[in-house]
Every structure is written in structure tokens, then in C-alpha cells.
Design an enzyme around this catalytic site. Sequence first.
Site, PDB file in Angstrom:
ATOM      1  N   ARG A   1       0.834  -1.191   0.000  1.00 13.13           N
ATOM      2  CA  ARG A   1       0.000   0.000   0.000  1.00 13.13           C
ATOM      3  C   ARG A   1       0.878   1.253   0.000  1.00 13.13           C
ATOM      4  O   ARG A   1       1.891   1.305   0.706  1.00 13.13           O
ATOM      5  CB  ARG A   1      -0.907   0.044   1.244  1.00 13.13           C
TER       6      ARG A   1
ATOM      7  N   HIS B   1      -0.648  -0.735 -10.011  1.00 15.67           N
ATOM      8  CA  HIS B   1      -1.405  -1.624  -9.119  1.00 15.67           C
ATOM      9  C   HIS B   1      -1.918  -2.854  -9.889  1.00 15.67           C
ATOM     10  O   HIS B   1      -3.128  -3.123  -9.932  1.00 15.67           O
ATOM     11  CB  HIS B   1      -2.560  -0.877  -8.437  1.00 15.67           C
TER      12      HIS B   1
ATOM     13  N   GLU C   1      -4.071   6.919  -6.121  1.00 16.16           N
ATOM     14  CA  GLU C   1      -4.291   6.085  -7.318  1.00 16.16           C
ATOM     15  C   GLU C   1      -5.637   6.460  -7.932  1.00 16.16           C
ATOM     16  O   GLU C   1      -6.599   6.639  -7.178  1.00 16.16           O
ATOM     17  CB  GLU C   1      -4.291   4.599  -6.934  1.00 16.16           C
TER      18      GLU C   1
HETATM   19  N1  LIG Z   1      -0.297  -5.013  -5.432  1.00 16.22           N
HETATM   20  C1  LIG Z   1      -1.363  -5.784  -5.384  1.00 16.22           C
HETATM   21  O1  LIG Z   1      -2.018  -6.021  -6.399  1.00 16.22           O
HETATM   22  C2  LIG Z   1      -1.754  -6.434  -4.084  1.00 16.22           C
HETATM   23  C3  LIG Z   1      -2.482  -7.629  -4.120  1.00 16.22           C
HETATM   24  C4  LIG Z   1      -2.788  -8.262  -2.923  1.00 16.22           C
HETATM   25  C5  LIG Z   1      -2.437  -7.683  -1.726  1.00 16.22           C
HETATM   26  N2  LIG Z   1      -1.764  -6.494  -1.700  1.00 16.22           N
HETATM   27  C6  LIG Z   1      -1.344  -5.888  -0.430  1.00 16.22           C
HETATM   28  O2  LIG Z   1      -0.418  -6.767   0.179  1.00 16.22           O
HETATM   29  C7  LIG Z   1      -0.706  -6.859   1.591  1.00 16.22           C
HETATM   30  C8  LIG Z   1      -0.288  -8.229   2.083  1.00 16.22           C
HETATM   31  O3  LIG Z   1      -1.132  -9.206   1.508  1.00 16.22           O
HETATM   32  P1  LIG Z   1      -1.171 -10.726   2.049  1.00 16.22           P
HETATM   33  O4  LIG Z   1      -2.137 -11.451   1.197  1.00 16.22           O
HETATM   34  O5  LIG Z   1       0.194 -11.242   2.191  1.00 16.22           O
HETATM   35  O6  LIG Z   1      -1.819 -10.474   3.483  1.00 16.22           O
HETATM   36  P2  LIG Z   1      -1.716 -11.401   4.774  1.00 16.22           P
HETATM   37  O7  LIG Z   1      -2.801 -10.945   5.679  1.00 16.22           O
HETATM   38  O8  LIG Z   1      -1.654 -12.827   4.385  1.00 16.22           O
HETATM   39  O9  LIG Z   1      -0.300 -11.010   5.407  1.00 16.22           O
HETATM   40  C9  LIG Z   1      -0.061  -9.805   6.066  1.00 16.22           C
HETATM   41  C10 LIG Z   1       0.993 -10.068   7.114  1.00 16.22           C
HETATM   42  O10 LIG Z   1       1.336  -8.819   7.716  1.00 16.22           O
HETATM   43  C11 LIG Z   1       1.564  -9.063   9.099  1.00 16.22           C
HETATM   44  N3  LIG Z   1       1.458  -7.811   9.848  1.00 16.22           N
HETATM   45  C12 LIG Z   1       0.331  -7.135  10.168  1.00 16.22           C
HETATM   46  N4  LIG Z   1       0.658  -6.019  10.852  1.00 16.22           N
HETATM   47  C13 LIG Z   1       2.009  -6.006  10.948  1.00 16.22           C
HETATM   48  C14 LIG Z   1       2.934  -5.100  11.540  1.00 16.22           C
HETATM   49  N5  LIG Z   1       2.519  -3.999  12.158  1.00 16.22           N
HETATM   50  N6  LIG Z   1       4.254  -5.399  11.457  1.00 16.22           N
HETATM   51  C15 LIG Z   1       4.681  -6.526  10.813  1.00 16.22           C
HETATM   52  N7  LIG Z   1       3.852  -7.426  10.261  1.00 16.22           N
HETATM   53  C16 LIG Z   1       2.522  -7.158  10.313  1.00 16.22           C
HETATM   54  C17 LIG Z   1       0.521 -10.102   9.487  1.00 16.22           C
HETATM   55  O11 LIG Z   1       0.906 -10.800  10.658  1.00 16.22           O
HETATM   56  C18 LIG Z   1       0.498 -10.999   8.259  1.00 16.22           C
HETATM   57  O12 LIG Z   1       1.363 -12.106   8.414  1.00 16.22           O
HETATM   58  C19 LIG Z   1      -2.221  -6.633   1.660  1.00 16.22           C
HETATM   59  O13 LIG Z   1      -2.611  -6.145   2.877  1.00 16.22           O
HETATM   60  C20 LIG Z   1      -2.492  -5.670   0.545  1.00 16.22           C
HETATM   61  O14 LIG Z   1      -2.409  -4.358   1.062  1.00 16.22           O
HETATM   62  C21 LIG Z   1      -1.426  -5.871  -2.865  1.00 16.22           C
END
Ligand SMILES: NC(=O)c1ccc[n+]([C@@H]2O[C@H](COP(=O)([O-])OP(=O)(O)OC[C@H]3O[C@@H](n4cnc5c(N)ncnc54)[C@H](O)[C@@H]3O)[C@@H](O)[C@H]2O)c1
Length: 330
Positions: A255, A303, A284
Site C-alpha cells: 500500500r 497496481h 491512485e
Molecule cells: N499489489 C497488489 O495487487 C496487491 C495484491 C494483494 C495484496 N496487496 C497488499 O499486500 C498486503 C499483504 O497481503 P497478504 O495477502 O500477504 O496479506 P496477509 O494478511 O496474508 O499477510 C499480512 C501479514 O502482515 C503481518 N502484519 C500485520 N501487521 C504487521 C505489523 N505492524 N508489522 C509486521 N507485520 C505485520 C501479518 O501478521 C500478516 O502475516 C495486503 O494487505 C495488501 O495491502 C497488494
Amino acid sequence: MAAHSGAKLAAYHLILFSLMKVLLTTTSFQDTPGKHQELLNKQDFEVDSLRGPLTEEQLLPIIDQYDALICGDDDLTAPVLEKGKKGRLKYISKYGVGLDRIDLVKAKELGIPVTNCPGVNQVSVSEHVFALLFSFCKNIHLEYNVTKAGGWKRYVNREIFGKTIGIVGLGAIGAEVAKRGAAFGLNVIGYDPYAKPEIAEKYDVKMQETFKDLAAQSDIITLHVPHTPQTEKLINLDLVENTLKPGVIIINTARGKLIDIDAVKLGLEKKIIAGYLADVLDIEPMPENYAMKDWDNVLITPHIGSRTYESVERQGSAAVENLIKMINNH
Ligand SMILES: NC(=O)c1ccc[n+]([C@@H]2O[C@H](COP(=O)([O-])OP(=O)(O)OC[C@H]3O[C@@H](n4cnc5c(N)ncnc54)[C@H](O)[C@@H]3O)[C@@H](O)[C@H]2O)c1
């Protein structure tokens, strides 16, 4: 008797579904053919498609007409949800993982269930991380334009082998990045206080006590945490000036708000940060005069980390299935 009540139930669902007015705002769902579209079309919903992400201003006049949303990163703020609730709005199915544009507290208060699609796009996004990294390290983003114009400028590139990659957030995407990082000969370290220990063990990720510990050692930092008050501006001025390893490459497919853009600009100018590779921005779509968009050490994709034929189909089908389950459970 059972067959009779089964038929009655099916008829009931048919009527229920045909009364449903659904707003579909996600463009990748609409633009990518596949089983997800077939699944949606098979339902008897009345579907309106708009090109999202929609702003609060765009949503307010129309939201009350819909029973359900299949949404992307639209601004589902408290006023939007309240207006929806006064009308027909009953279900929100988020296409994707990140729920940071939905006021979840307000949705809960109003009794509007919200679902998302975890575990469907981690392969696509993790591949995108390496696409960005290799494009940058091999200067493909520069060479492509030169040879297209008939030139032959031979840059000196970098290897990633043997470098340390710091993965922030060892969830679904972070774990896939770890797996691929090890295959490329990277030393993989991680920071995630909530991660399952078996994930780090499985992919040989050396977990760090603090984010600063990770930031101080990493040649490459890749962000995979949700946007929350705790993660906002994780990459900030203090970190840039006092902690980052000079020459670090920062990859952000999570993000835009995870970084302080002014701090990153300064880091790039002072060459503390060698490259900033982003699939997400704080604003965006990208405004025309967006800072850094012309910089050679910045690579921006619009994105599209999860926008692959494979992932859109999985994600779209999951979003439709989630909506069907919500209606059936109601
Ligand atoms: N670019 C894209 O098209 C796209 C697509 C999917 C997801 N995303 C982004 O990627 C992020 C991650 O996706 P995901 O599927 O791996 O999510 P997920 O929920 O599987 O993993 C997120 C991880 O972050 C950790 N976390 C939460 N708060 C934290 C903190 N303060 N410090 C350290 N770790 C922390 C959680 O414990 C978890 O393991 C999403 O939240 C989304 O914003 C982007």
C-alpha cells in the site's frame, strides 16, 4: 419429502437471487474473461458494472440502490455505508485482500457483513516483486526504451545473488517471496510479530525482533503488511536518515501509505535508497504530475501485482462465491 423441500429451497433461492441488485466496481474482474464472469452471469442477479475505484462522492448518490457490492478499492466510508444501509445495502464482497478502504467498524455497527479473498493472489504478487526487482537490477526499464529508439547503450547491471532481502509481513505474499528469494540465493530475513513460526522455519527466514533490525541489515526491503495505523509511514525520515543500509532497494507492492513519500524522495536524492519500486501509490490512479514518476531510480507499475489471468479468475470466483455464501447464510 426431502426432494420436495430441496426443490422448494432451490425455488426460494432463485427468487431471492433474482431480486438482488449487485454493483460490480472492480475493473480487472470486468476486463478479464474467465470462469469468474461465467459464475456471476449464472446467478440471477441484476448486475450494474461501474469503473472503480469509486470515490465517496461517486458512491453517495447511488449506493442505496444496491443489495450487494462486489468491490475493489472503493471508498466505503462511514457516510457511504450509512447511506447504503438506509437503502438496500446488505452485503459487501471485497474482490482482493486489503480492506483498508472499507470502514470495517461502521460496517459491523450497521450489521453489513464484509468478506475478502485471502490466499488467492500471493503467487502473482510475489512474482511481481521479482519482476520489479530484476527489471531494476538489470536496468531493463532503461534499456528497453533505448533499444526501442534504435540505440545501443550498455548499462552495467547488478546481481541479486547473495544479497539480504528483508520481508516485512510474512503472510501469504511474504511467504511466497521468501520461497522464491531462497531459490535465487538471497539471504532471507523477516519481520512480523504475528507470523506463524512454522512459515519462517519452512522457508528458512531469519526473523528479526524489530523492524529497525530488519531495515539495518537489508539490501532489499519488500513490504507485505496491510495498511493500518501501526504500518502507516513505516518507511519514514528517521529510518531513511538513521537506519537504512546505503544503497538499499525498497519494493512496495502492498500500500502507498506504508511510505512517507518525502522521506523516500530524500533517500533517493541522497542515494541512501538506490531504487524505489512500487506497484501501489498513496494516490491512485497516479496524478499526471506525480513526484518521482520520471526518475530513473523509481519504477512504478499501476497496481497490477495481482492482475494476471490466473489470479483474476481465482479472486473473482472467490468474490462471487463469498457473496453467494453471505446471501445463503442470511
Ligand atoms: N499489489 C497488489 O495487487 C496487491 C495484491 C494483494 C495484496 N496487496 C497488499 O499486500 C498486503 C499483504 O497481503 P497478504 O495477502 O500477504 O496479506 P496477509 O494478511 O496474508 O499477510 C499480512 C501479514 O502482515 C503481518 N502484519 C500485520 N501487521 C504487521 C505489523 N505492524 N508489522 C509486521 N507485520 C505485520 C501479518 O501478521 C500478516 O502475516 C495486503 O494487505 C495488501 O495491502 C497488494
